[in-house]
Design a protein around this motif. Structure first.
Motif, PDB file in Angstrom:
ATOM      1  N   ALA A 181      51.340 -87.285 -14.089  1.00 23.62           N
ATOM      2  CA  ALA A 181      51.824 -88.471 -13.389  1.00 23.62           C
ATOM      3  C   ALA A 181      51.089 -88.595 -12.066  1.00 23.62           C
ATOM      4  O   ALA A 181      51.004 -87.623 -11.298  1.00 23.62           O
ATOM      5  CB  ALA A 181      53.328 -88.390 -13.150  1.00 23.62           C
ATOM      6  N   VAL A 182      50.519 -89.773 -11.799  1.00 21.07           N
ATOM      7  CA  VAL A 182      49.851 -90.060 -10.524  1.00 21.07           C
ATOM      8  C   VAL A 182      50.794 -90.963  -9.745  1.00 21.07           C
ATOM      9  O   VAL A 182      51.010 -92.122 -10.109  1.00 21.07           O
ATOM     10  CB  VAL A 182      48.484 -90.729 -10.745  1.00 21.07           C
ATOM     11  CG1 VAL A 182      47.825 -91.029  -9.398  1.00 21.07           C
ATOM     12  CG2 VAL A 182      47.580 -89.833 -11.593  1.00 21.07           C
ATOM     13  N   GLU A 183      51.366 -90.438  -8.684  1.00 22.74           N
ATOM     14  CA  GLU A 183      52.409 -91.136  -7.942  1.00 22.74           C
ATOM     15  C   GLU A 183      51.831 -91.875  -6.740  1.00 22.74           C
ATOM     16  O   GLU A 183      50.639 -91.796  -6.453  1.00 22.74           O
ATOM     17  CB  GLU A 183      53.475 -90.123  -7.501  1.00 22.74           C
ATOM     18  CG  GLU A 183      54.097 -89.368  -8.678  1.00 22.74           C
ATOM     19  CD  GLU A 183      54.932 -88.180  -8.237  1.00 22.74           C
ATOM     20  OE1 GLU A 183      54.904 -87.861  -7.024  1.00 22.74           O
ATOM     21  OE2 GLU A 183      55.596 -87.572  -9.097  1.00 22.74           O
ATOM     22  N   ASP A 184      52.706 -92.575  -6.024  1.00 19.17           N
ATOM     23  CA  ASP A 184      52.337 -93.296  -4.797  1.00 19.17           C
ATOM     24  C   ASP A 184      51.216 -94.300  -5.066  1.00 19.17           C
ATOM     25  O   ASP A 184      50.122 -94.223  -4.492  1.00 19.17           O
ATOM     26  CB  ASP A 184      51.902 -92.325  -3.691  1.00 19.17           C
ATOM     27  CG  ASP A 184      52.902 -91.225  -3.468  1.00 19.17           C
ATOM     28  OD1 ASP A 184      54.105 -91.519  -3.454  1.00 19.17           O
ATOM     29  OD2 ASP A 184      52.485 -90.054  -3.339  1.00 19.17           O
ATOM     30  N   ALA A 185      51.483 -95.264  -5.948  1.00 17.14           N
ATOM     31  CA  ALA A 185      50.444 -96.214  -6.335  1.00 17.14           C
ATOM     32  C   ALA A 185      49.972 -97.073  -5.172  1.00 17.14           C
ATOM     33  O   ALA A 185      48.870 -97.636  -5.223  1.00 17.14           O
ATOM     34  CB  ALA A 185      50.971 -97.116  -7.456  1.00 17.14           C
ATOM     35  N   ASP A 186      50.776 -97.181  -4.107  1.00 13.84           N
ATOM     36  CA  ASP A 186      50.371 -98.008  -2.974  1.00 13.84           C
ATOM     37  C   ASP A 186      49.394 -97.287  -2.058  1.00 13.84           C
ATOM     38  O   ASP A 186      48.806 -97.899  -1.162  1.00 13.84           O
ATOM     39  CB  ASP A 186      51.598 -98.441  -2.179  1.00 13.84           C
ATOM     40  CG  ASP A 186      52.412 -97.257  -1.682  1.00 13.84           C
ATOM     41  OD1 ASP A 186      52.440 -96.225  -2.402  1.00 13.84           O
ATOM     42  OD2 ASP A 186      53.034 -97.366  -0.607  1.00 13.84           O
ATOM     43  N   ARG A 187      49.182 -95.986  -2.249  1.00 20.35           N
ATOM     44  CA  ARG A 187      48.250 -95.219  -1.416  1.00 20.35           C
ATOM     45  C   ARG A 187      46.830 -95.315  -1.977  1.00 20.35           C
ATOM     46  O   ARG A 187      46.639 -95.650  -3.150  1.00 20.35           O
ATOM     47  CB  ARG A 187      48.655 -93.745  -1.370  1.00 20.35           C
ATOM     48  CG  ARG A 187      49.834 -93.448  -0.458  1.00 20.35           C
ATOM     49  CD  ARG A 187      50.161 -91.961  -0.510  1.00 20.35           C
ATOM     50  NE  ARG A 187      51.123 -91.579   0.497  1.00 20.35           N
ATOM     51  CZ  ARG A 187      50.822 -91.171   1.731  1.00 20.35           C
ATOM     52  NH1 ARG A 187      49.548 -91.102   2.091  1.00 20.35           N
ATOM     53  NH2 ARG A 187      51.752 -90.849   2.588  1.00 20.35           N
TER      54      ARG A 187
END
Length: 686
Positions: A184-190
């Motif tokens: 899972a690759v989180e923090d899509a806004d970063r």
């Protein structure tokens, strides 16, 4: 800020590499962490060697002037033209595992992951296995609150430049790690390099040796039925399916003739091929977790009975080319469901008249009664058959006696689908042949109907006497006669003799004023009846099976369309349907031609009326000495009216708390005459 003792122990004693208490897969995975620790240590030392803020206790919480100067200083160098030779190349395939306990290597090889993918998984997994990685990752991320690996940190630890397109592509949504549900690759806004990485708990547990299914699938996985010794299956079909299972992943759609056939066939094929399977019975929302579980454990996916809207589930399952997917349903496969068409197969019919499966399921108890005659009306598949056998054993144990034919019949009825109850009234038969008082001719025809119902598969199937053209193996009968002559009672007796339920179709629930809706309702009934061991009764059938007329207006046209649909549907019907009518002449000749038997119920003569009176009074107190000859001669009543007269007399006697008298019976008969609007003998009409 260098991580120090205050940040916690460097290596938990319960998970240290080489810990003798750790299982094989856990030991192999923890051994891999040792190499990762060297890489993390080297990167920390490299970063802290020229970082003026390395000893700042607030490093990562704010940006000092020294930190700004250091960051600006890193820009003075030039960007290298290619990745260092020591880095992990993005497209390098993973090597075959040397250690049988190394589940990470085995999983990577089975799923065709690259070396970079495998290294990224280990890096993202590390904080879940050893908490000492958290402060180190926080230091390397320049943010003490970000204690998981990021995309940039993972690439740094792998020695792979972040500007390589192939390296960055390994973190896209369509890349294997994410598409397979492993990362899972989180923090899509970063920005991409500062996005956190995590792995599902199920993957962590699997790599440590835990094969407990994903908690997200709790209650959605059913066990495959045990292979039933002596099961009457098409051995050639099972053998060919097993051979295909052994060739590698593929998807197949098995269309069942009857619900419950597929699990037995698939179980036999999977066992012969040596393939384990996950049988899924949940909503489409959990298909990703199901596919991940199948990939981790190397199992096939089996779904028997698709949802009402099967398209999304079928499309997602068949698109997974690396997992064997076996689907089964009674509906034909629709190419619109998926762009990846599975192998579409027709489930073979079960042989007619076979009792080997029942005998194997019931064991020695099957020798205590006529097994062949008892189970002949039922078309239960392997799984439903096994459940019926267990239910029969439980019923017999509750009664404290050996299994009898009655136990088997009751258990088999419980396995039939109940979808008919939406459009039909269910009757559990409580009568037998002794309750029928009919002439020998109609009685013989009724017994022939039960004979046809029991042996239709053998005659029409094994002996190949079906007319062809897609015609079904149904049994159709018409009962014609005046009201009260025993038509509905005969249908109930036939159902009781076969050991199945009777469903009386409620015309009010199927006839619709909107064009086409009546046909849809009838199709639902016929479809449910095809897969249910039951007798379907259309009472007052001339309402829907009436004669077609000359088309003079739109109403005639659409009425004729309904009749045409019924004619076609009766051709392919596989169940047992009985029609009753008071006026045989009202039934279309085309329907009559498709009927197996037409039974005429004549109005009873004096001798039959005498027998009907005696049968009706057989359980009435005080009526044993009553002479019914006068009643039979004096009142021309059908069987239903005679029963009504007896019921009226019984209520009159019960009100006085006395036995039934002849006067009560005469009064009951007179009331039946008045209800019919007829002149009562001895009374004057005004």
């Amino acid at each position: 800020m260098r991580p120090g003792p205050a940040d916690g122990p460097r290596r938990p004693t319960t998970s240290a590499p080489g810990n003798p208490r750790a299982a094989g897969p856990a030991r192999a995975l923890l051994a891999r962490l040792a190499g990762l620790r060297h890489a993390v240590t080297a990167l920390v030392e490299h970063r802290s060697a020229d970082d003026p803020t390395a000893d700042d206790p607030l490093r990562g919480l704010y940006l000092s002037e020294e930190a700004v100067g250091h960051l600006l200083g890193t820009w003075q160098g030039t960007v290298p033209a290619a990745a260092p030779e020591t880095g992990v190349r993005p497209g390098t395939p993973v090597k075959r595992p040397q250690d049988a306990d190394d589940r990470l290597a085995r999983t990577a090889a089975r799923l065709r992951l690259t070396e970079l993918d495998t290294a990224v998984l280990l890096i993202a997994l590390a904080p879940d296995l050893d908490r000492t990685f958290e402060p180190l990752y926080g230091y390397l991320n320049d943010d003490v609150s970000r204690r998981r690996a990021t995309v940039g940190l993972a690439l740094d630890l792998c020695g792979t430049p972040a500007y390589l397109p192939g390296a960055r592509a390994r973190f896209h949504r369509s890349a294997p790690l994410r598409a397979l549900g492993l990362l899972a690759v989180e923090d899509a806004d970063r920005p991409l390099l500062t996005r956190s990485l995590s792995v599902p708990d199920r993957l962590t547990a699997h790599l440590l040796g835990d094969d407990t299914p994903d908690a997200a699938l709790l209650g959605m996985l059913r066990p495959m039925p045990d292979p039933l010794p002596g099961a009457e299956l098409d051995e050639d079909f099972v053998r060919r399916l097993a051979a295909r299972l052994g060739d590698g992943p593929f998807s197949a759609y098995l269309r069942e003739h009857r619900e419950g056939d597929a699990p037995a066939i698939l179980t036999s094929a999977l066992c012969e091929a040596g393939v384990d399977a996950l049988r899924f019975a949940g909503p489409p929302d959990h298909v990703p977790e199901l596919l991940r579980e199948a990939r981790l454990t190397g199992r096939a996916v089996v779904v028997c009975g698709l949802p009402e809207q099967p398209g999304p589930m079928v499309a997602e399952l068949t698109a997974a080319g690396d997992v064997t997917v076996l689907l089964a349903d009674s509906r034909p496969y629709d190419p619109q469901w998926s762009a990846h068409d599975p192998l579409v197969l027709q489930a073979p019919r079960r042989p007619a008249g076979g009792t080997a499966s029942w005998r194997a399921a019931l064991g020695p108890a099957a020798d205590g009664f006529d097994l062949a005659g008892t189970v002949a009306p039922y078309h239960l598949g392997g799984e439903h058959l096994s459940r019926a056998a267990r239910a029969a054993a439980a019923l017999a144990a509750f009664d404290g006696i050996p299994i009898t034919a009655a136990h088997v019949r009751l258990a088999a009825r419980q396995q039939s689908a109940s979808g008919l109850e939406r459009h039909a009234r269910r009757i559990r038969p409580a009568v037998d042949w002794r309750d029928l008082v009919l002439p020998d001719g109609p009685l013989a025809q009724l017994r022939e109907l039960t004979l046809r119902a029991r042996h239709r598969d053998r005659v029409l199937g094994d002996w190949r006497l079906s007319a062809g053209g897609g015609r079904g193996r149904g049994v159709l009968g018409l009962f014609a006669g005046e009201s009260g002559t025993g038509k509905t009672l005969s249908a109930e007796v036939i159902a009781a003799d076969l050991g199945v339920d009777l469903y009386v179709v409620q015309l009010s629930s199927i006839v619709d004023k909107y064009i086409g809706e009546t046909e849809k309702n009838l199709e639902r009934i016929f479809t449910e009846a095809d897969r249910t061991d039951a007798v379907l009764l259309f009472d007052e059938a001339d309402a829907v099976f009436g004669k077609r007329s000359e088309v003079k207006n739109s109403h005639d046209r659409y009425a004729n369309m309904e009749s045409a649909y019924l004619l076609q549907r009766l051709e392919s019907f596989d169940g047992i349907a009985l029609l009753t009518t008071n006026l045989r002449a009202n039934i279309d000749d085309a329907f009559t031609r498709r009927l197996d038997l037409v039974v005429d119920f004549a109005f009873p003569d004096a001798g039959q009326r005498r027998a009907l009176w005696r049968h009706g009074l057989s359980h009435v107190p005080g009526a044993g000495d009553i002479d019914v000859d006068g009643l039979a001669r004096g009142f021309e009543l059908a069987g239903g009216a005679i029963r009504g007269a007896v019921v009226t007399a019984a209520y009159l006697a019960a009100g006085r708390d006395e036995p039934v008298t002849a006067g009560d019976l005469w009064e009951g008969a007179r009331r039946e005459y008045r209800k019919a609007g007829r002149l009562v003998p001895g009374e004057t009409s005004w």
